[in-house]
Design a protein around this motif. Structure first.
Motif, PDB file in Angstrom:
ATOM      1  N   THR A  96      -8.400   1.884   4.498  1.00  0.00           N
ATOM      2  CA  THR A  96      -7.038   1.624   4.029  1.00  0.00           C
ATOM      3  C   THR A  96      -7.052   0.283   3.313  1.00  0.00           C
ATOM      4  OG1 THR A  96      -4.778   1.364   4.782  1.00  0.00           O
ATOM      5  CG2 THR A  96      -6.441   0.610   6.277  1.00  0.00           C
ATOM      6  N   GLY A  97      -5.880  -0.185   2.866  1.00  0.00           N
ATOM      7  CA  GLY A  97      -5.839  -1.501   2.228  1.00  0.00           C
ATOM      8  C   GLY A  97      -6.299  -2.568   3.217  1.00  0.00           C
ATOM      9  N   CYS A  98      -6.692  -3.739   2.707  1.00  0.00           N
ATOM     10  CA  CYS A  98      -7.293  -4.738   3.602  1.00  0.00           C
ATOM     11  C   CYS A  98      -6.271  -5.370   4.544  1.00  0.00           C
ATOM     12  CB  CYS A  98      -7.991  -5.822   2.783  1.00  0.00           C
ATOM     13  SG  CYS A  98      -6.866  -6.865   1.833  1.00  0.00           S
ATOM     14  N   GLY A  99      -4.978  -5.305   4.196  1.00  0.00           N
ATOM     15  CA  GLY A  99      -3.942  -5.830   5.094  1.00  0.00           C
ATOM     16  C   GLY A  99      -3.465  -7.224   4.742  1.00  0.00           C
ATOM     17  N   GLU A 148       0.833  -1.203   0.000  1.00  0.00           N
ATOM     18  CA  GLU A 148       0.000   0.000   0.000  1.00  0.00           C
ATOM     19  C   GLU A 148       0.869   1.256   0.000  1.00  0.00           C
ATOM     20  OE1 GLU A 148      -3.207   0.401   2.802  1.00  0.00           O
ATOM     21  OE2 GLU A 148      -4.058   1.787   1.329  1.00  0.00           O
ATOM     22  N   THR A 149       1.900   1.265   0.826  1.00  0.00           N
ATOM     23  CA  THR A 149       2.780   2.442   0.863  1.00  0.00           C
ATOM     24  C   THR A 149       3.438   2.639  -0.500  1.00  0.00           C
ATOM     25  OG1 THR A 149       3.226   1.794   3.119  1.00  0.00           O
ATOM     26  CG2 THR A 149       4.643   3.486   2.206  1.00  0.00           C
ATOM     27  N   GLY A 191       3.925   5.318  -5.614  1.00  0.00           N
ATOM     28  CA  GLY A 191       3.971   5.138  -7.070  1.00  0.00           C
ATOM     29  C   GLY A 191       2.916   5.969  -7.752  1.00  0.00           C
ATOM     30  N   SER A 192       1.731   6.033  -7.160  1.00  0.00           N
ATOM     31  CA  SER A 192       0.628   6.778  -7.767  1.00  0.00           C
ATOM     32  C   SER A 192       0.866   8.296  -7.632  1.00  0.00           C
ATOM     33  CB  SER A 192      -0.670   6.351  -7.081  1.00  0.00           C
ATOM     34  OG  SER A 192      -1.717   7.166  -7.462  1.00  0.00           O
ATOM     35  N   TYR A 196      -5.351  -2.121  -5.365  1.00  0.00           N
ATOM     36  CA  TYR A 196      -5.158  -2.096  -6.825  1.00  0.00           C
ATOM     37  C   TYR A 196      -6.163  -1.154  -7.494  1.00  0.00           C
ATOM     38  CZ  TYR A 196      -4.180  -3.797 -11.509  1.00  0.00           C
ATOM     39  OH  TYR A 196      -3.821  -3.879 -12.830  1.00  0.00           O
ATOM     40  N   ALA A 197      -7.434  -1.293  -7.105  1.00  0.00           N
ATOM     41  CA  ALA A 197      -8.454  -0.439  -7.724  1.00  0.00           C
ATOM     42  C   ALA A 197      -8.287   1.011  -7.284  1.00  0.00           C
ATOM     43  CB  ALA A 197      -9.845  -0.939  -7.369  1.00  0.00           C
TER      44      ALA A 197
END
Ligand code: SF4
Ligand code: SF4
Length: 975
Positions: free
Chosen positions: A759-762, A655-656, A661-662, A729-730
């Motif tokens: 946040t991301g699901c982990g 996620e980081t 990157g984004s 990802y989405a």
């Protein structure tokens, strides 16, 4: 075996052979188990590459008096392949099937029975014996144990289907064993010399041989000396079958095959008592069924729990069931034979027959038969200290004594206050008794000893045998002299003939002083105690219980297309890669068979790295052993002790990385195209330079959602309220998926709220054992989501992995109400949309899209057990043809496929699906999982989208399809 031989094996043997030789403690631990309750630690494990390699090892062993134990899949129930010497693992390299003829086939010992039958099916044939472990057991193991299955009534045992064998003898010589014509003409061949000496022995002991075998139809104890002398000569191959690797090592076999049956038909007969069912079993035999199985009430209750449709048959008055199966080579014959039996059984209604149900169709016959397959493994999932013990396992009596035997066994159990389940091959008079005992308690071991000895003596008094089907092994070798008396000396003479130094699998069938099997019981895992602390939530400390629940049946070594587990084992089939290896190694550590320090060892780490948390074994293991959770706990323990490797730390921070990157998308996307950067990533982080990396979106979806007001609770009242959980990802790589999701939901007048704090699901940190980071992420998500569920929101995930985390893994991180609320109210997007369709609420104004799409079913979607709905949704699009590619894991497994070290394994694991997708007749790919999508676009070179993206386009909610998508129609995928 002297421990000092360790270094000799390492130094000398390794220098002489080409196959793998392992002597590390963890490998030895994995091979100290089979499907029995016994355990013996070997000195090492050698996987010979070919016959020459094997001969070198045999000669080496002969010089040092080192015992050798041949092993197949390790699915035996009597400890036949266990031993303290060097294990010879034939499953790695001896896997060739050759010379498929009209009614014979040549195989090597490591060939799996199911693989052989899949190959023979294309010729309309199969290998007849059908043990329950068909998906995993090897032909070498079947020959060694003279295996059979429930259909032994019609087909008999393996021995009847072996024409000749090629072997390596204990002297290190090769030999071709088959029929030597009588009278024997002496020559200089070792085979002739062995045949002559054997003929002499048999002739001298023919009266003993005639009188000492039991009166049962089948028998597996000791060497089988009946039927070796035939009109054509003396058959050495027949002697080898069932000799459990004690006489020679089989390297090739010619087997007879039989035609596939044209018809199967099953009759269900429910009885008011177990005894009544046992009394009626002999009556079925005159109808010549292929199988007649008896299930007791406990097994029936478990089967009903697993499939409630059986409850209509297993009514309260049914205490036991006879399943009678007929197979026939001509249509109609099986059904006729069954109908005839049914007519003859109906008058028994006054004598305890409570229910008689014939199958109406082939599907119903298969469903009825499945009742027996369901019950046995589920016995091991029963909670409580006592586990079903497969020790008093294999006795049989002449079938007219079956009811008497069952009555007497029940009496013995009652006297000792032991409960048990029965699985009975009634047609063969064979009773598997599984007493529920806790073998960590010496009182229970004593009970088992008493019950086993009493029952074995009972059986011998009734003219029966101590082993009918599973073999002699270490469990029953002490009973060979008791059952056979003086014939035992003939067995010893035969062993001396073939293996005078007692090198080959010593301690089995004949032994100087057979070990008391109850002194070599497998150690059970004990509950974790301080200073060790469990990292995941294990209510009632059931990590130990979870490990103990694995009975090492070996089903998870399957490579059949009908199952998905285990992608890593399939890509490189070796024991450490199998799911059961994970339970075995943890059980050994928690049970004290391995020092606790192994939790932080590199070897444990290597075994754990062979699990990519696809969850398929958790779903498909017949005993429901939670291997994926066991492995996550092991990884967490290892990480807590040893810390992260740098490359794993980076990959666990997806996620980081994705956020960075984004944020700098223009720069990152440019840099990732540079060879120098890819070289640098490979050297520093171990990311494969061959792997196509995802591009980053310049603006995250959550950023866009904020601008569009979707992150504020909607004011408009829709029919349903959805909280959209986006995941990484989405959000950062392909917001098109998220936009399509929101667009399709809005199109159906559904309120969509995108919780801004999510946040991301982990899953990424959790899969690397970083439980604390996963827990922090989960806590943040739960804080936002739990309240929403209380306000009536359904949480919808477009990413199956996220749905799985929210529904299952969060419960392993938090044993609390918020986690349970979120788990209950979370669903996966295609499931949600399909429910709309079923409720008649999915709009139908879809525009056509003429294309053939291959839809891959992701492992994590299967693990959700919500059904597979993506392909059904795609088929609603006019003109779209959809082929479901439920063929394999994609092999990507989160970030696993990014690693340079895992790149080849990743592609190999996904090969069946990827090869199909790559063919020109499929234009596009489809899948719900973003990691699978990366693999599909990379390896099959097909443009691949989430089903919701196709739907959004077809509804006219998405911009016109980009040119590259149309390009795919002409075979030019984006990849
Ligand atoms: S994990 Fe399940 S399938 Fe594998 S050996 Fe254990 S019980 Fe059998
Ligand atoms: S979770 Fe998947 S990878 Fe891990 S052991 Fe089970 S089947 Fe294999």
């Amino acid at each position: 075996v002297s421990a000092a031989l360790d270094s000799a094996i390492l130094g000398d043997l390794r220098a002489q052979v080409r196959g793998e030789l392992r002597v590390d403690p963890l490998t030895c631990s994995l091979f100290s188990h089979d499907a029995s309750v016994l355990a013996v630690r070997p000195i090492g494990v050698f996987s010979p590459q070919d016959e020459a390699d094997l001969k070198t090892a045999v000669q080496f062993a002969a010089e040092r008096r080192l015992p050798l134990h041949a092993r197949g899949a390790g699915t035996g129930l009597a400890g036949e392949s266990l031993g303290a010497g060097l294990i010879l693992d034939f499953t790695r390299h001896f896997r060739t099937i050759s010379d498929v003829g009209p009614d014979t086939v040549r195989v090597q010992p490591g060939v799996v029975l199911r693989a052989l039958n899949d190959r023979l099916a294309s010729e309309g044939r199969r290998f007849a014996p059908d043990p329950a472990s068909e998906v995993a057991c090897t032909l070498g193991g079947m020959i060694a144990t003279n295996a059979s299955g429930p259909r032994a009534l019609r087909y008999g045992y393996t021995r009847a289907y072996v024409r000749d064998l090629r072997c390596v003898l204990a002297s290190g010589q090769s030999a071709e064993l088959g029929v030597t014509p009588l009278p024997i003409v002496p020559d200089d061949r070792v085979e002739t010399s062995l045949a002559a000496k054997l003929a002499e022995l048999l002739a001298a002991n023919q009266d003993l041989i005639r009188t000492c075998y039991p009166r049962t139809q089948f028998n597996r104890l000791g060497y089988l000396l009946d039927g070796l002398t035939t009109p054509n000569g003396i058959d050495l191959a027949k002697l080898l079958v069932g000799s459990e690797g004690t006489l020679a090592l089989v390297t090739e076999a010619t087997l007879r095959t039989v035609p596939l049956p044209v018809e199967r038909w099953v009759l269900f007969l429910g009885f008011a008592s177990l005894e009544m069912a046992a009394r009626c079993a002999p009556l079925t035999l005159s109808a010549e069924p292929s199988a007649c199985e008896l299930l007791d009430r406990r097994s029936l209750a478990l089967a009903c729990e697993a499939d409630s449709r059986y409850e209509q048959l297993v009514t309260p008055g049914v205490q036991a069931v006879l399943l009678v199966e007929f197979e026939a080579d001509r249509p109609g014959d099986a059904r006729r034979a069954g109908d005839d039996l049914l007519r003859r059984m109906l008058p028994l209604r006054q004598h305890g027959l409570a229910m008689a149900q014939p199958a109406e169709t082939a599907e119903e016959a298969a469903w009825l038969w499945r009742l027996r397959d369901l019950a046995e493994p589920l016995l091991h999932s029963v909670r409580g200290a006592g586990q079903p013990v497969a020790f008093l396992e294999d006795v049989a009596v002449p079938v007219d004594h079956l009811a008497e035997l069952i009555f007497k066994i029940q009496d013995v159990l009652r006297q000792r206050q032991v409960t048990a389940a029965f699985l009975i091959h009634a047609g063969a008079g064979q009773v598997h008794t599984r007493p529920f005992l806790d073998l960590t308690r010496s009182e229970d071991v004593d009970k088992l000893r008493h019950v086993a000895e009493t029952v074995h003596r009972l059986v011998l008094d009734l003219g029966g045998t101590v082993s009918t089907q599973n073999g002699t092994g270490m469990a029953r070798t002490p009973w060979v002299p008791i059952q056979y008396g003086r014939l035992h000396q003939v067995f010893r003479a035969i062993k001396g003939l073939f293996d005078p130094l007692d090198l080959l699998n010593p301690g089995k069938i004949v032994a100087e002083a057979a070990a008391d099997p109850l002194t070599i019981l497998r150690r059970s895992a004990k509950p974790v105690a301080a200073p060790l602390a469990l990292r995941l939530a294990w209510p009632e400390q059931d990590l130990a219980a979870a490990c103990n629940r694995c009975n090492s049946c070996g089903t998870c070594r399957t490579q059949t297309a009908a199952q998905r587990m285990c992608p890593i084992f399939r890509a490189d089939p070796h024991e450490a890669a199998s799911p059961r290896a994970k339970a075995n190694v943890l059980r050994d550590i928690l049970g004290g068979a391995l020092p606790i320090e192994h939790l932080s060892s590199d070897e444990l780490r290597a075994v754990a790295d062979l699990c990519v948390n696809c969850k398929m074994c958790g779903l498909e293991c017949p005993s429901k052993v939670p291997i994926p959770k066991i492995m996550l706990e092991a990884k967490a323990q290892h990480l807590a002790e040893v810390g992260f490797r740098w490359d794993d730390w980076v990959l666990s921070r997806t996620e980081t990385l994705a956020a960075l990157g984004s944020h700098f998308a223009w720069l990152t996307n440019h840099l990732l195209g540079s060879r120098l950067v890819r070289w640098f990533l490979a050297r520093l982080l171990g990311i494969s330079p061959h792997r196509q990396l995802p591009r980053f979106a310049p603006r995250s979806f959550l950023h866009q959602a904020r601008r569009r007001g979707w992150t504020k609770p909607p004011r408009r009242q829709g029919r349903q309220k959805v909280a959209y959980f986006v995941d990484i990802y989405a959000n950062y790589n392909d917001p098109g998926i998220a936009e399509a999701t929101v667009a399709v939901l809005h199109h159906h007048d559904i309120e969509v709220y995108v919780p801004p704090g999510q946040t991301g699901c982990g899953m990424a940190p959790l899969a690397y054992g970083d439980v604390e980071t996963a827990r922090t992420m989960a806590r943040r998500n739960l804080n936002h989501l739990a309240d929403l569920t209380r306000s009536g929101y359904t949480i919808v995930c477009s990413e199956p992995t996220a749905a799985l985390m929210l529904r299952q893994d969060y419960l392993d991180l938090f044993d609390e109400n918020d986690a349970r609320m979120v788990a209950t109210h979370t669903t996966e997007l295609t499931t949600y949309l399909w429910q709309l369709y079923e409720a008649g609420e999915l709009r139908g104004n879809l525009r056509p899209f003429e294309a053939r799409v291959g839809h891959h079913v992701p492992c994590h979607l299967k693990a959700l057990e919500l059904g597979i709905h993506g392909p059904k949704l795609l088929r609603l699009i006019p003109g779209m043809t959809v082929e479901v590619l439920d063929l394999s894991c994609s092999g990507m497994a989160g970030t696993f496929g990014f690693k340079e070290s895992a790149f080849d394994t990743s592609l190999a694991a996904g090969r069946p699906m990827l090869e199909r997708l790559a063919r020109a007749d499929l234009h596009f790919g489809s899948t719900e999982c973003s990691a699978c999508r990366l693999q599909m676009e990379h390896a099959a070179a097909k443009t691949t989208l989430h089903p919701v993206q196709y739907l959004a386009w077809s509804y006219g909610l998405a911009p016109p399809l980009p040119k590259w998508l149309y390009g795919g129609l002409h075979g030019k995928g984006r990849g």
